[in-house]
Design a protein around this motif. Structure first.
Motif, PDB file in Angstrom:
ATOM      1  N   UNK A 294     -19.136  22.720   0.101  1.00 15.64           N
ATOM      2  CA  UNK A 294     -18.338  21.953  -0.867  1.00 15.64           C
ATOM      3  C   UNK A 294     -19.283  21.015  -1.607  1.00 15.64           C
ATOM      4  N   UNK A 295     -18.723  20.175  -2.436  1.00 13.77           N
ATOM      5  CA  UNK A 295     -19.598  19.322  -3.247  1.00 13.77           C
ATOM      6  C   UNK A 295     -20.468  18.422  -2.384  1.00 13.77           C
ATOM      7  N   UNK A 296     -19.894  17.950  -1.293  1.00 13.33           N
ATOM      8  CA  UNK A 296     -20.669  17.081  -0.403  1.00 13.33           C
ATOM      9  C   UNK A 296     -21.842  17.850   0.196  1.00 13.33           C
ATOM     10  N   UNK A 297     -21.544  19.004   0.779  1.00 16.92           N
ATOM     11  CA  UNK A 297     -22.568  19.775   1.475  1.00 16.92           C
ATOM     12  C   UNK A 297     -23.653  20.268   0.540  1.00 16.92           C
ATOM     13  N   UNK A 298     -23.217  20.851  -0.571  1.00 13.43           N
ATOM     14  CA  UNK A 298     -24.207  21.420  -1.497  1.00 13.43           C
ATOM     15  C   UNK A 298     -25.123  20.337  -2.048  1.00 13.43           C
ATOM     16  N   UNK A 299     -24.524  19.219  -2.437  1.00  9.78           N
ATOM     17  CA  UNK A 299     -25.333  18.145  -3.014  1.00  9.78           C
ATOM     18  C   UNK A 299     -26.249  17.522  -1.976  1.00  9.78           C
TER      19      UNK A 299
ATOM     20  N   UNK B 224     -13.071  15.871  -2.835  1.00 14.99           N
ATOM     21  CA  UNK B 224     -11.741  15.391  -3.196  1.00 14.99           C
ATOM     22  C   UNK B 224     -11.865  14.140  -4.067  1.00 14.99           C
ATOM     23  N   UNK B 225     -12.767  13.270  -3.686  1.00 12.24           N
ATOM     24  CA  UNK B 225     -12.971  12.031  -4.445  1.00 12.24           C
ATOM     25  C   UNK B 225     -13.303  12.323  -5.897  1.00 12.24           C
ATOM     26  N   UNK B 226     -14.147  13.321  -6.091  1.00 10.88           N
ATOM     27  CA  UNK B 226     -14.559  13.661  -7.449  1.00 10.88           C
ATOM     28  C   UNK B 226     -13.382  14.089  -8.306  1.00 10.88           C
ATOM     29  N   UNK B 227     -12.548  14.957  -7.758  1.00  5.24           N
ATOM     30  CA  UNK B 227     -11.410  15.451  -8.537  1.00  5.24           C
ATOM     31  C   UNK B 227     -10.443  14.316  -8.846  1.00  5.24           C
ATOM     32  N   UNK B 228     -10.172  13.531  -7.817  1.00  8.24           N
ATOM     33  CA  UNK B 228      -9.231  12.428  -7.991  1.00  8.24           C
ATOM     34  C   UNK B 228      -9.773  11.441  -9.028  1.00  8.24           C
ATOM     35  N   UNK B 229     -11.074  11.189  -8.946  1.00 10.12           N
ATOM     36  CA  UNK B 229     -11.687  10.231  -9.857  1.00 10.12           C
ATOM     37  C   UNK B 229     -11.484  10.646 -11.314  1.00 10.12           C
ATOM     38  N   UNK B 230     -11.489  11.953 -11.562  1.00  5.54           N
ATOM     39  CA  UNK B 230     -11.321  12.423 -12.940  1.00  5.54           C
ATOM     40  C   UNK B 230      -9.936  12.070 -13.481  1.00  5.54           C
ATOM     41  N   UNK B 231      -8.932  12.173 -12.617  1.00  2.21           N
ATOM     42  CA  UNK B 231      -7.573  11.838 -13.086  1.00  2.21           C
ATOM     43  C   UNK B 231      -7.419  10.325 -13.232  1.00  2.21           C
ATOM     44  N   UNK B 232      -7.857   9.590 -12.213  1.00  2.00           N
ATOM     45  CA  UNK B 232      -7.698   8.134 -12.252  1.00  2.00           C
ATOM     46  C   UNK B 232      -8.501   7.534 -13.407  1.00  2.00           C
ATOM     47  N   UNK B 233      -9.564   8.248 -13.757  1.00  7.35           N
ATOM     48  CA  UNK B 233     -10.436   7.795 -14.838  1.00  7.35           C
ATOM     49  C   UNK B 233      -9.684   7.711 -16.166  1.00  7.35           C
ATOM     50  N   UNK B 234      -8.663   8.551 -16.270  1.00  9.62           N
ATOM     51  CA  UNK B 234      -7.877   8.572 -17.505  1.00  9.62           C
ATOM     52  C   UNK B 234      -7.312   7.186 -17.801  1.00  9.62           C
ATOM     53  N   UNK B 235      -6.911   6.496 -16.760  1.00  7.22           N
ATOM     54  CA  UNK B 235      -6.355   5.154 -16.951  1.00  7.22           C
ATOM     55  C   UNK B 235      -7.305   4.083 -16.429  1.00  7.22           C
ATOM     56  N   UNK B 236      -8.526   4.522 -16.085  1.00 10.94           N
ATOM     57  CA  UNK B 236      -9.541   3.621 -15.524  1.00 10.94           C
ATOM     58  C   UNK B 236      -8.989   2.822 -14.339  1.00 10.94           C
ATOM     59  N   UNK B 237      -8.310   3.540 -13.450  1.00 11.26           N
ATOM     60  CA  UNK B 237      -7.829   2.895 -12.223  1.00 11.26           C
ATOM     61  C   UNK B 237      -9.004   2.839 -11.257  1.00 11.26           C
TER      62      UNK B 237
ATOM     63  N   UNK C  28       0.842  -1.220   0.000  1.00 12.24           N
ATOM     64  CA  UNK C  28       0.000   0.000   0.000  1.00 12.24           C
ATOM     65  C   UNK C  28       0.865   1.253   0.000  1.00 12.24           C
ATOM     66  N   UNK C  29       0.267   2.301  -0.471  1.00 10.09           N
ATOM     67  CA  UNK C  29       0.872   3.630  -0.417  1.00 10.09           C
ATOM     68  C   UNK C  29      -0.225   4.585   0.017  1.00 10.09           C
ATOM     69  N   UNK C  30      -0.071   5.146   1.194  1.00  9.32           N
ATOM     70  CA  UNK C  30      -1.147   6.006   1.708  1.00  9.32           C
ATOM     71  C   UNK C  30      -0.675   7.452   1.719  1.00  9.32           C
ATOM     72  N   UNK C  31      -1.536   8.335   1.202  1.00  9.85           N
ATOM     73  CA  UNK C  31      -1.211   9.761   1.151  1.00  9.85           C
ATOM     74  C   UNK C  31      -2.221  10.547   1.961  1.00  9.85           C
ATOM     75  N   UNK C  32      -1.741  11.675   2.443  1.00  7.72           N
ATOM     76  CA  UNK C  32      -2.620  12.561   3.219  1.00  7.72           C
ATOM     77  C   UNK C  32      -3.129  13.652   2.283  1.00  7.72           C
ATOM     78  N   UNK C  33      -4.449  13.812   2.190  1.00  4.65           N
ATOM     79  CA  UNK C  33      -4.991  14.847   1.293  1.00  4.65           C
ATOM     80  C   UNK C  33      -5.143  16.191   2.001  1.00  4.65           C
ATOM     81  N   UNK C  34      -5.052  16.163   3.334  1.00  2.09           N
ATOM     82  CA  UNK C  34      -5.282  17.361   4.130  1.00  2.09           C
ATOM     83  C   UNK C  34      -6.622  18.010   3.797  1.00  2.09           C
TER      84      UNK C  34
END
Ligand SMILES: *[C@@H]1O[C@H](CO)[C@@H](O)[C@H](O)[C@H]1NC(C)=O
Ligand SMILES: *[C@@H]1O[C@H](CO)[C@@H](O)[C@H](O)[C@H]1NC(C)=O
Ligand SMILES: *[C@@H]1O[C@H](CO)[C@@H](O)[C@H](O)[C@H]1NC(C)=O
Ligand SMILES: *[C@@H]1O[C@H](CO)[C@@H](O)[C@H](O)[C@H]1NC(C)=O
Ligand SMILES: *[C@@H]1O[C@H](CO)[C@@H](O)[C@H](O)[C@H]1NC(C)=O
Ligand SMILES: *[C@@H]1O[C@H](CO)[C@@H](O)[C@H](O)[C@H]1NC(C)=O
Ligand SMILES: CC(=O)N[C@H]1CO[C@H](CO)[C@@H](O)[C@@H]1O
Length: 923
Positions: free
Chosen positions: A210-215, A143-156, A89-95
């Motif tokens: 944020x996206x969570x709250x507004x939605x 954060x999940x949404x933004x990350x998903x857009x990048x990972x989506x490029x390689x369908x990770x 595993x590799x765990x990162x802090x998103x702050x």
């Protein structure tokens, strides 16, 4: 003691590898993104430089989630699940910020085994091998949404354990995103349901901007509307703690809460550190409300252990269903003995615990989250390991730990399926997009329950409803109920929980007071449907529940209601009943009439031979007339009591026929009088031809019988319920045909009129014996009664309608009975001296002498004079002067009816009184 590594104080990364928070090598590496720190320390220097900044605000709960991931991977490694393949595993802090998460995401997509972290641009990533095969996280939806857009490029594949925003279910936008928690749409639905069930409809919302709250607010708004819940106010707090406006925004929100006194329930979709700040301020201001917690903070121990939190009022929250935490507890208690991988977070935690070792348990989480290692020179203070572990265990949020482990297990199960027939020790064995396909299909068991991703990539575990309860002075988070997504209902483990749940209703949070049954909501000018006035339902309308939107119409035919009524009453069936005082009065009058008839019969029968009786046409005629009167009186009985078909049919016909017969008999008498005094020979001849008593009576009555028969056979009267009247149903006879009734009554009137005309001509004949006068009078009473009857009958309705007809029948009956029989009875009873033949003659002579100029009485005429008063007189005095008018005081022509009458009276054999002419004239 030396600081083991550089964090918080120094730039978070100088080389890419410094950026990794925790790592462990393996054949297949899984990435992790956790918001272990709550905020980034943005550089204040100008100009801004593109440097990844430091973070602050250690979040123990999120740290625990990262440990859960580590624990799950270790568990899998130590099991036979992947048969020898080692997970790393590799765990990162998103702050909690997107920018930092993007940096981590860039690293995830960088090329595997490249000496530098290199992201290669390609048009076709099918064979591209990134650093990780899958990613767990991130914590916050935004954060999940933004990350998903990048990972989506390689369908990770990205499996989040905490991001609940509804939009992430959109597989067009986020095809690589999966999660082990239900979407917020379920949570907002559950919340709206809870609020509705507790009888609240005027609530406030505070959410993170944020996206969570507004939605969540948007989704909740829809669910609230569906449950008739209105949102009094909506306050959004800035997403980032580093935002300087946060204090004023929190104050503004609290101001709103204080001002809106009717709002006692507030839904909170905030990040945990926002909740902390909000609640601290709210406790200072003594705000006491009921708070509905979203899943991301409902089980946060660091919030529930805020000092004086109990003053804040009730907290009811939703959390994900969790599983068995025993292995994780064990893992945590062994943390210090078996250090796991290269974990900077663990080290930071140890540091913080030792730095805060002097802090009382109550303020420990505040110390940890606010502790700035930068400013402290003494973080080498010894700290007990066990305290750190206890603190960790105390801060477990089981829902998140469970969802995190579930995410790891899902990935591990997908890998196992993927590695069937492949050598997965080789990092190039499969690409992430292949794993994604496998992930969507997997089914595995957790807690003896089958788990799988639905078509939207969510695992819908349902929710537990939590209640924060004060036990022994400590706030304890207890499980109150379970929310079933499919049934949209709450399930209680025991009765106590259900009582607890019901107790929520004691809190009032409504814009308007409840409308009681009988009232209806009238939405006032305010745009909210929850604010309304209560107005009473109008007559004939009702509401049987409280807070109804509209009044229900009673069944207008059979039911009625008052203004402000909660039920309809059955209309009472009404008719002129026997026990009605008015009916009794009428009956008494009818019976009196019958008694009178009996009395007359007795009197007449006893005095059958007296001239008065004979002059009345004889006993038979009298009997017939009296019988008719009797039947007419008797017919009134059919107008009283519950209408029945036979009564309706009988009553009018009985009256009509008997009365017609009665009038016919009287008509004969009138005709006789007319005949006797008709001096026109032609007319007399005609009348004489017509004067046939029995056929006339039969004919006249026959017509009436015919009318009634036709009426009853063609348009027969029937019983009818009349609903047109308020509150009662009138049971009445529908006459079938008003025209027929009119014809029947009109026919009687016609007979009566003929009678009247005939009698009118003879009205001035000698007083004591003048029937014509009384017949005239009787008919007048009859006419007046029936003329009054028509307008009264047409305007009256209700149960007294038959009474009107009874009255008219009584009046006309009494009128005619009295006029025809009373004078005679009077003479029979009180003027017996006048009821002799001689007295008759005397009277006649006297009359004749007064009225006639000359007297020419002969014996033969005297016979008849003594019988029928008017006739003899004219006969007596006017013999031979045929053309003279008796009415004018002179003599009439002797009417031919005279003989008839004489015969009737049977006076032909009576000896004439020997009264000398002179004497007669002198009387
Ligand atoms: C690995 O599993 C075995 C039993 O299967 C257990 O005894 C051992 O403690 C586990 N090791 C770790 C590090 O979990
Ligand atoms: C990584 O690259 C090095 C050379 O740069 C090579 O020796 C090594 O075998 C590679 N490892 C894998 C797993 O491909
Ligand atoms: C992408 O690359 C793979 C292998 O290199 C190839 O089989 C596939 O056809 C390519 N797809 C497209 C759309 O070019
Ligand atoms: C909060 O208000 C409720 C009634 O609205 C009351 O029952 C409760 O005791 C109050 N709590 C505190 C801490 O004042
Ligand atoms: C949790 O699992 C452990 C074994 O791993 C078992 O001993 C314990 O009873 C379980 N707890 C519950 C509440 O099921
Ligand atoms: C955090 O610590 C700073 C000083 O280190 C203090 O000024 C601030 O009030 C603290 N914040 C909270 C929320 O306790
Ligand atoms: C197969 C393998 O490497 N298993 C390891 C997984 O992780 C645990 C805990 O670190 C080790 O004990 C196992 O040997």
């Amino acid at each position: 003691m030396a600081i083991p590594s550089c964090f918080n104080i120094c730039p978070s990364c100088r080389s890419p590898d410094d950026f990794v928070g925790a790592r462990s090598p393996g054949d297949i590496v899984i990435g992790g993104l956790f918001a272990i720190h709550g905020k980034m320390l943005h550089a204040e220097e100008k100009p801004l430089k593109p440097v990844i900044a430091n973070c602050a605000g250690f979040e123990v709960q999120v740290f625990l989630q990262s440990l859960a991931m580590v624990h799950a991977i270790e568990k899998i490694n130590n099991s036979s699940l992947l048969s020898g393949i080692k997970l790393g595993y590799e765990i990162y802090d998103t702050c909690a910020e997107v920018t930092r998460a993007m940096a981590a995401a860039l690293r995830f997509v960088s090329k595997f085994n490249a000496s530098k972290s290199l992201v290669e641009f390609r048009c076709n990533y099918t064979d591209y091998m990134p650093r990780v095969k899958a990613v767990i996280g991130a914590t916050y939806s935004e954060v999940s949404m933004s990350v998903a857009r990048i990972l989506n490029l390689q369908l990770i594949p990205q499996v989040s354990h905490a991001s609940t925003a509804e939009i992430l279910s959109d597989k067009v936008r986020f095809p690589n995103f999966l999660r082990t928690v239900p979407s917020d749409s379920y949570q907002t639905k559950a919340m709206a349901r809870l609020i509705h069930r507790s009888g609240w409809n005027w609530i406030g919302i505070i959410a993170t901007d944020d996206d969570f709250g507004r939605l969540a607010v948007e989704s909740f708004g829809l669910q609230a509307m569906a449950n008739n819940v209105c949102i009094a106010f909506k306050e959004m707090l800035p997403a980032y703690l580093s935002d300087s406006t946060i204090h004023s925004k929190i104050n503004q929100a609290l101001e709103k809460i204080v001002k809106e006194t009717r709002v006692n329930v507030i839904v909170v979709f905030l990040r945990q550190f926002h909740v902390m700040r909000l609640f601290r301020k709210a406790i200072e201001r003594n705000i006491n409300k009921t708070w509905i917690a979203s899943d991301n903070w409902s089980a946060a121990v660091k919030i529930s252990t805020l000092p004086n939190i109990s003053r804040l009022g009730k907290v009811v929250g939703f959390t994900f269903k969790s599983g068995n935490m025993s292995s994780f507890h064990k893992f945590l208690s062994n943390l210090h003995t078996s250090p796991t991988g290269n974990n900077t977070f663990s080290r930071e935690y140890t540091m913080l615990m030792s730095a805060c070792s002097h802090i009382h348990d109550q303020d420990l989480s505040k110390c940890i989250s606010n502790y700035s290692l930068e400013k402290s020179d003494n973080y080498s203070r010894p700290s007990s390991q066990s305290r750190g572990e206890e603190f960790l265990i105390a801060n477990i949020e089981p829902g998140f730990i469970h969802s995190t482990m579930l995410a790891v297990y899902a990935i591990a199960n997908a890998i196992r399926n993927q590695c069937k027939g492949r050598n997965c020790k080789d990092p190039y064995a499969f690409a992430p997009w292949e794993l994604l396909e496998e992930l969507k299909e997997i089914k595995f068991t957790d807690n003896e329950r089958e788990v799988y991703f639905d078509s939207q990539g969510d695992i819908n575990t349902g929710y537990d409803v939590l209640l924060w309860k004060q036990i022994d002075g400590r706030m304890v988070i207890t499980n109150m109920a379970e929310y079933d997504l499919e049934k949209d209902d709450f399930i209680f483990a025991d009765e106590e929980d259900e009582i607890e749940f019901t107790n929520l209703k004691n809190v009032q949070s409504k814009c308007s007071k409840k409308c009681s049954p009988g009232q209806v909501k009238k939405v006032s000018a305010s745009p909210h449907t929850c604010c309304y006035e209560c107005i009473s339902c109008p007559e004939n309308y009702y509401t049987n529940k409280s807070d109804m939107d509209y009044c229900i119409l009673c069944n207008n035919r059979t039911h009625w209601s008052l203004v402000n009524s909660s039920t309809c009453y059955r209309k009472k069936v009404q008719y002129l009943n026997w026990n009605d005082w008015f009916a009794i009065l009428l009956i008494v009058l009818s019976v009196l009439g019958i008694v009178l008839i009996c009395a007359i019969i007795i009197i007449f029968t006893r005095n059958v031979d007296t001239p008065v009786v004979k002059a009345s046409g004889g006993l038979t005629v009298c009997y017939v007339i009296l019988l008719c009167h009797f039947l007419a009186f008797a017919s009134t009985g059919f107008f009283i009591g519950r209408p029945k078909a036979y009564k309706c049919k009988t009553r009018q016909a009985l009256f009509g026929i008997s009365f017609a017969l009665c009038i016919s008999c009287i008509l004969i008498k009138s005709l006789k009088i007319l005949l006797a005094f008709s001096f026109d020979p032609k007319l007399q001849k005609l009348l004489k031809g017509l004067y046939k008593p029995v056929p006339i009576v039969l004919f006249c009555t026959g017509i009436q019988i015919l009318i009634c028969t036709v009426w009853i056979t063609v348009r027969s009267p029937f019983v009818e319920e009349n609903f047109s009247i308020h509150r009662v149903i009138i049971l009445e006879c529908n006459e079938g045909s008003v025209v027929a009734l009119g014809i029947m009554l009109g026919y009687i009137a016609l007979l009566a009129f003929i009678c009247f005309i005939c009698a009118f001509k003879g009205r001035k004949l000698p007083e004591n014996y003048n029937e014509a006068k009384f017949i005239t009078f009787g008919m007048l009473i009859y006419f007046i009664a029936w003329i009054i009857f028509i307008p009264v009958y047409t305007t009256t309705f209700g149960k007294y309608l038959p009474a009107v007809e009874i009255i008219v029948i009584l009046i006309s009956n009494y009128g005619i009975l009295c006029c025809t029989f009373f004078p005679k009875c009077y003479i029979i009873l009180y003027k017996q001296e006048a009821n002799t033949k001689s007295a008759f003659l005397k009277m006649l002579y006297s009359y004749s002498s007064k009225s006639a100029g000359s007297l020419s009485v002969n014996r033969s005429s005297l016979d008849s004079k003594s019988a029928t008063p008017p006739v003899p007189s004219s006969n007596m005095c006017c013999k031979g002067k045929s053309e003279k008018n008796w009415m004018n005081g002179s003599c009439h022509f002797q009417g031919s009816g005279y003989m008839e009458i004489r015969r009737e009276l049977q006076l032909t054999n009576v000896a004439e009184p020997a009264i000398p002419r002179r004497r007669l004239s002198s009387i």
